[in-house]
Design a protein around this motif. Structure first.
Motif, PDB file in Angstrom:
ATOM      1  N   ALA B 164      52.884  38.023  39.105  1.00  0.00           N
ATOM      2  CA  ALA B 164      52.399  37.320  37.916  1.00  0.00           C
ATOM      3  C   ALA B 164      51.802  38.312  36.925  1.00  0.00           C
ATOM      4  N   GLY B 165      51.004  39.243  37.427  1.00  0.00           N
ATOM      5  CA  GLY B 165      50.357  40.218  36.564  1.00  0.00           C
ATOM      6  C   GLY B 165      51.375  41.049  35.796  1.00  0.00           C
ATOM      7  N   ASP B 166      52.348  41.586  36.508  1.00  0.00           N
ATOM      8  CA  ASP B 166      53.340  42.447  35.856  1.00  0.00           C
ATOM      9  C   ASP B 166      54.198  41.686  34.856  1.00  0.00           C
ATOM     10  N   ILE B 200      35.455  39.192  45.053  1.00  0.00           N
ATOM     11  CA  ILE B 200      36.382  40.224  44.580  1.00  0.00           C
ATOM     12  C   ILE B 200      37.707  39.602  44.172  1.00  0.00           C
ATOM     13  N   VAL B 201      38.185  38.687  45.012  1.00  0.00           N
ATOM     14  CA  VAL B 201      39.455  38.038  44.712  1.00  0.00           C
ATOM     15  C   VAL B 201      39.295  37.188  43.449  1.00  0.00           C
ATOM     16  N   ARG B 202      38.172  36.466  43.396  1.00  0.00           N
ATOM     17  CA  ARG B 202      37.951  35.596  42.232  1.00  0.00           C
ATOM     18  C   ARG B 202      37.920  36.400  40.940  1.00  0.00           C
ATOM     19  N   GLN B 203      37.311  37.549  41.015  1.00  0.00           N
ATOM     20  CA  GLN B 203      37.230  38.350  39.794  1.00  0.00           C
ATOM     21  C   GLN B 203      38.606  38.820  39.346  1.00  0.00           C
ATOM     22  N   ASN B 207      40.374  37.968  35.782  1.00  0.00           N
ATOM     23  CA  ASN B 207      40.997  38.949  34.893  1.00  0.00           C
ATOM     24  C   ASN B 207      42.402  38.500  34.488  1.00  0.00           C
ATOM     25  N   MET B 208      43.112  37.961  35.475  1.00  0.00           N
ATOM     26  CA  MET B 208      44.482  37.543  35.197  1.00  0.00           C
ATOM     27  C   MET B 208      44.511  36.324  34.286  1.00  0.00           C
ATOM     28  N   ALA B 210      42.343  35.774  32.071  1.00  0.00           N
ATOM     29  CA  ALA B 210      42.030  36.304  30.747  1.00  0.00           C
ATOM     30  C   ALA B 210      43.273  36.920  30.103  1.00  0.00           C
ATOM     31  N   MET B 211      44.195  37.374  30.939  1.00  0.00           N
ATOM     32  CA  MET B 211      45.446  37.927  30.416  1.00  0.00           C
ATOM     33  C   MET B 211      46.391  36.825  29.956  1.00  0.00           C
ATOM     34  N   GLY B 212      46.038  35.563  30.246  1.00  0.00           N
ATOM     35  CA  GLY B 212      46.873  34.462  29.782  1.00  0.00           C
ATOM     36  C   GLY B 212      47.731  33.822  30.855  1.00  0.00           C
ATOM     37  N   ILE B 213      47.505  34.197  32.105  1.00  0.00           N
ATOM     38  CA  ILE B 213      48.281  33.578  33.182  1.00  0.00           C
ATOM     39  C   ILE B 213      47.714  32.203  33.488  1.00  0.00           C
ATOM     40  N   ASP B 214      48.627  31.234  33.658  1.00  0.00           N
ATOM     41  CA  ASP B 214      48.217  29.861  33.920  1.00  0.00           C
ATOM     42  C   ASP B 214      48.247  29.611  35.434  1.00  0.00           C
TER      43      ASP B 214
END
Ligand SMILES: Cc1cc2nc3c(=O)[nH]c(=O)nc-3n(C[C@H](O)[C@H](O)[C@H](O)COP(=O)(O)OP(=O)(O)OC[C@H]3O[C@@H](n4cnc5c(N)ncnc54)[C@H](O)[C@@H]3O)c2cc1C
Ligand SMILES: Cc1cc2nc3c(=O)[nH]c(=O)nc-3n(C[C@H](O)[C@H](O)[C@H](O)COP(=O)(O)OP(=O)(O)OC[C@H]3O[C@@H](n4cnc5c(N)ncnc54)[C@H](O)[C@@H]3O)c2cc1C
Ligand code: SF4
Ligand code: FES
Lengths: 302, 476
Positions: B164-166, B200-203, B207-208, B210-214
């Protein structure tokens, strides 16, 4: 931000049984008779399974009918239209087997009536002659009478104390129908475990195919934990994905009763704490829709 | 910071120990066991690196983290640059620094390991990632212009998250569907708080977001929506299936139905996802372990996590029952070592034959047989064989079966035109992670069988590259 599931309508059907219409469009679209959802009311809550009693694709809602037996169900039954449920996931489980069997007897005991109702409707639509036997301890606990009447070719109401309908147990009525020589092609029984077991014993000698819907303790509802395992004809099945409906003549009811007692003390404690002071839970449940404003639901202060 | 020492002196520095919570204390709480390196310790440890011309550690890492460069930057005190370097190859460094089986990977390959102790790469990795996290300066990479393509990711474990991130960075519109109510897969429901704090996982997930991932929780693909419906009704252009290997295996021995017998998945889900260890705050119940005897069957990470959780829930005796010897244990070395320090009792070379119970259907004991090691089997490990006549019953009140997991069929059974192998795992091309169904890719445990976080993460990234190519070219 978790998406909420708003309650659109809620009303009590009897003293401790409440009906909710909940917005869940994807589930409404997919659900078939016999399937259920798992709900979690708030961040600190547990996940409990509830049958989807009905759905409205256009409105995007599903109906659930809840009997307040312990902490989670009683908390749920204090919510109203305008409140929201934090998590609703489904539709889970295999749908009921619906086809033209001929004459089908649908037996509902207590809140089991609500669980059996959608299947009765589907059985009727499939062209079956539907005989419904509904049982309750007394009149005030009978639910869905009108709805059930509308989908049944014959309806028998049974109360343990004779306060309404006929006096007696659902099994007595079933036995009577069999004794009258009625052909019965298929039986579906949903209710307390002792009732389902008794129905199985009534139909076994006559080899009438009989289905029961089992209610083991569940967590995920997707086959991931194995906590809901039941033993059917010596085989281990996961009720949430292989069921919840199984062949009544093969089910190990004794094991189901024993496994369901696993957390009795803890359930009792949590119910007592909730009854003594429901404010924290109610506040948290009501706060759900304010998540937007307060994204972090912190730990409750005790 | 400190100048580079000559190699001789570097090898004289002993491997720096990870500060930990005291074993007696931590055996009763769910707080993290490893406290993390201090800056001074991290500095000292980084001095030990020989800065090899051909760094074997990187070859040992499944995703080829540029470890030498990272360690150099640490030595120079450039922690944020070190973190950025790490993130080039590994999007979840705070996680892998804690859970990778380093002894078989980077640290196993490290040249220092041959004569001395390997460099503590995992600990350094964790130090760097935590430093970055704590400064709150996680560099969110720039997102490419929107492509207008929609991608669905099924499952939010390390494979799903990294993919998802990439893909989001490449400008695609990404939705992650998760069956449970929380994002993270095994990182959330399986691995306990004392080994991997959920924060840690939640953070990472925040972040993701905030990148716009739904992220859509409470969606069971195959039930709520099928793969075909994702394409036909919801308009997705490509799908990545990363549902993990979440189906618990039982032993199929008598007595497994008894109340008190859990699968590791159920036990750990209750403990981690549902937070049953905190009954004052959370409603989900768990077996009351206090003062009881608890046995866990298995020798992997799951078994170690279960036994150490049981201990923390108050078990009087917590046993590991494993049919081979410690040498063959698949669990990370550090976990076995921690478990021992905490007082877990290892019954290696024992195999359960039957669970015994009382009239109420509650577990009261387990019948065991002693084992000895025979010839090596296909896996190269010596096959355990039962010693005749050595059976005995050990009294226990709770048991957790942690002998492995299989493929959950929910997605596969509702996607009949997608190929699976005889165990029900999804068949995907090794290089492209394409399945035989157009537009559908798969990776992580649902393809490989139960493996590791880093391999799942690596698969997610491979899938992202190949999905991007497909979305750009439209060629299958
Ligand atoms: C497939 C299925 C469909 C169901 N449909 C309905 C329905 O439509 N309406 C309805 O009122 N009830 C239904 N139930 C039962 C309902 O889930 C339980 O009554 C509820 O979980 C009780 O929770 P509690 O906290 O209120 O009570 P508790 O005090 O926690 O428990 C009371 C009893 O409920 C059972 N139970 C407790 N936790 C769970 C759990 N997580 N999962 C399953 N059972 C549990 C146990 O047998 C327990 O002894 C269904 C159960 C299943 C398995
Ligand atoms: C207890 C435990 C401890 C472990 N310890 C370690 C360790 O120390 N080091 C290490 O490297 N590895 C460890 N592992 C293994 C590692 O966690 C896994 O290999 C890794 O998480 C696999 O990642 P994944 O993304 O493929 O799947 P998962 O992490 O399993 O995630 C899959 C996700 O998909 C969701 N899902 C499944 N089906 C559906 C569906 N139909 N629709 C929507 N969502 C769905 C699941 O709910 C889950 O959230 C451990 C595993 C366990 C269980
Ligand atoms: S990702 Fe794992 S194997 Fe690679 S360097 Fe980090 S700890 Fe070592
Ligand atoms: S509820 Fe977990 S497998 Fe059925």
């Amino acid at each position: 931000m978790p998406a909420m599931f708003p309650i659109k309508e809620s009303r009590f059907l009897s003293g401790d049984v409440k009906l909710f219409r909940v917005e869940a469009p994807r589930i409404a679209r997919k659900r078939q008779a016999g399937q259920f959802v798992i709900v979690r009311i708030h961040e600190h809550g547990e996940r409990i399974p509830l049958t989807i009693a009905d759905s409205d694709v256009e409105q995007g809602t599903i109906t659930i009918i809840v009997q307040g037996v312990g902490k989670t169900t009683r908390l749920l039954n204090q919510l109203e239209a305008g409140d929201s449920i934090l998590d609703v996931v489904g539709p889970l489980g295999e749908p009921s087997e619906i086809k033209a069997f001929g004459t089908v007897v649908v037996i509902g005991g207590g809140v089991g009536t609500a669980i059996a109702y959608p299947t009765a409707v589907a059985m009727k639509q499939a062209g079956n002659h539907v005989i419904t036997i509904v049982g309750a301890r007394n009149q005030s606990l009978l639910i869905l009478e009108e709805e059930v009447r509308a989908t049944s070719d014959e309806l028998y109401l049974m109360t343990d104390d004779g306060s309404y309908g006929e006096h007696g147990f659902v099994t007595q009525k079933l036995q009577a129908l069999i004794d009258q020589g009625r052909t019965i092609d298929h039986v579906l029984a949903i209710g307390p475990i002792p009732m389902m077991r008794a129905v199985a014993e009534v139909t076994r000698p006559h080899q009438i195919p009989t289905i029961v819907s089992l209610n083991p303790i569940m967590v995920d509802g997707t086959g991931m934990c194995g906590g809901c395992r039941v033993y059917v004809g010596k085989e281990c099945k996961f009720a949430c994905v292989d069921g919840p409906e199984f062949d009544a003549h093969q089910v190990d009811f004794t094991n189901l009763i024993q496994r369901n007692k696993m957390y009795r003390d803890r359930e009792q404690e949590s119910l007592e704490a909730f009854e003594a002071d429901p404010t924290d839970d109610l506040e948290e449940a009501h706060h759900c829709h304010m998540e937007q404003k307060f994204p972090e639901v912190g730990p409750r202060t005790v | 910071m400190v100048d580079k020492l000559p190699p001789k002196q570097r090898t004289k520095i002993p491997r720096q120990a990870m500060p930990e919570q005291d074993a007696c204390q931590r055996a009763h709480n769910f707080e993290e066991v490893n406290l993390g390196l201090t800056e001074a310790i991290a500095q000292r440890e980084s001095q030990r690196c020989l800065t090899c011309a051909d760094p074997k550690c990187t070859h040992g890492c499944p995703v080829g983290v540029q470890i030498r460069e990272v360690v150099d930057l640490v030595r120079e005190g450039e922690y944020l640059s070190a973190a950025a370097k790490l993130r080039e190859d590994n999007v979840l460094p705070a996680v892998t620094g804690r859970v990778c089986p380093q002894e078989n990977q980077c640290e196993g390959a490290c040249v220092l390991a041959r004569r001395f102790n390997s460099l503590a790469i995992g600990h350094i990795e964790r130090f760097v990632a935590d430093y970055e996290r704590q400064t709150g300066q996680v560099g969110l990479p720039e997102r490419a212009l929107l492509t207008g393509k929609k991608v669905a990711i099924v499952g939010s474990g390390p494979a799903g998250l990294s993919c998802a991130g990439d893909l989001s960075l490449k400008g695609h519109e990404v939705t992650v569907f998760e069956a449970l109510h929380e994002i993270g897969g095994v990182l959330i429901y399986g691995i306990p708080e004392f080994r991997l704090p959920k924060e840690i996982v939640r953070q990472e997930v925040e972040n993701m977001r905030a990148m716009g991932i739904d992220f859509q929780t409470n969606v069971v693909i195959g039930k709520t929506v099928t793969i075909d419906e994702l394409f036909n009704e919801e308009g997705y252009d490509a799908v990545f299936i990363a549902t993990g290997a979440g189906l618990p295996k039982f032993m199929n021995i008598p007595g497994e139905q008894l109340a008190g017998v859990y699968s590791a998945n159920e036990f750990l889900t209750r403990v981690n996802l549902m937070k049953a260890y905190d009954p004052d705050q959370y409603d989900s119940p768990i077996y009351d372990c206090r003062g009881r005897n608890v046995a866990i069957v298995g020798g992997g990470n799951t078994a170690m996590d279960s036994v150490r959780s049981a201990l923390r829930l108050g078990a009087k005796n917590a046993y590991i029952i494993y049919r081979r010897s410690e040498e063959e244990m698949p669990a990370r070395g550090e976990e076995v070592h921690h478990a021992k320090d905490e007082g877990v009792q290892f019954m290696n070379l024992h195999n359960p034959l039957e669970f015994v119970g009382n009239e109420e259907g509650n577990l009261t004991g387990v019948k065991l047989v002693k084992m000895e090691l025979g010839e090596a089997d296909e896996s190269g490990r010596r096959r355990p064989v039962p010693i005749e006549g050595s059976e005995f019953v050990m009294p226990i009140d709770m048991a957790v079966v942690a002998i492995g997991t299989g493929a959950n069929p929910l997605v596969q059974s509702t996607t009949p035109d997608m190929a699976t192998n005889k165990w029900g795992y999804i068949v995907a091309d090794e290089e492209t992670l394409r399945t035989n169904k157009r537009g559908v890719f798969a990776g992580g445990d649902i393809v490989s069988g139960a493996a590791t976080v880093i391999l799942a993460m690596g698969a997610g990234r491979v899938a992202a590259r190949s999905m991007h190519e497909y979305l750009e070219t439209g060629q299958w």
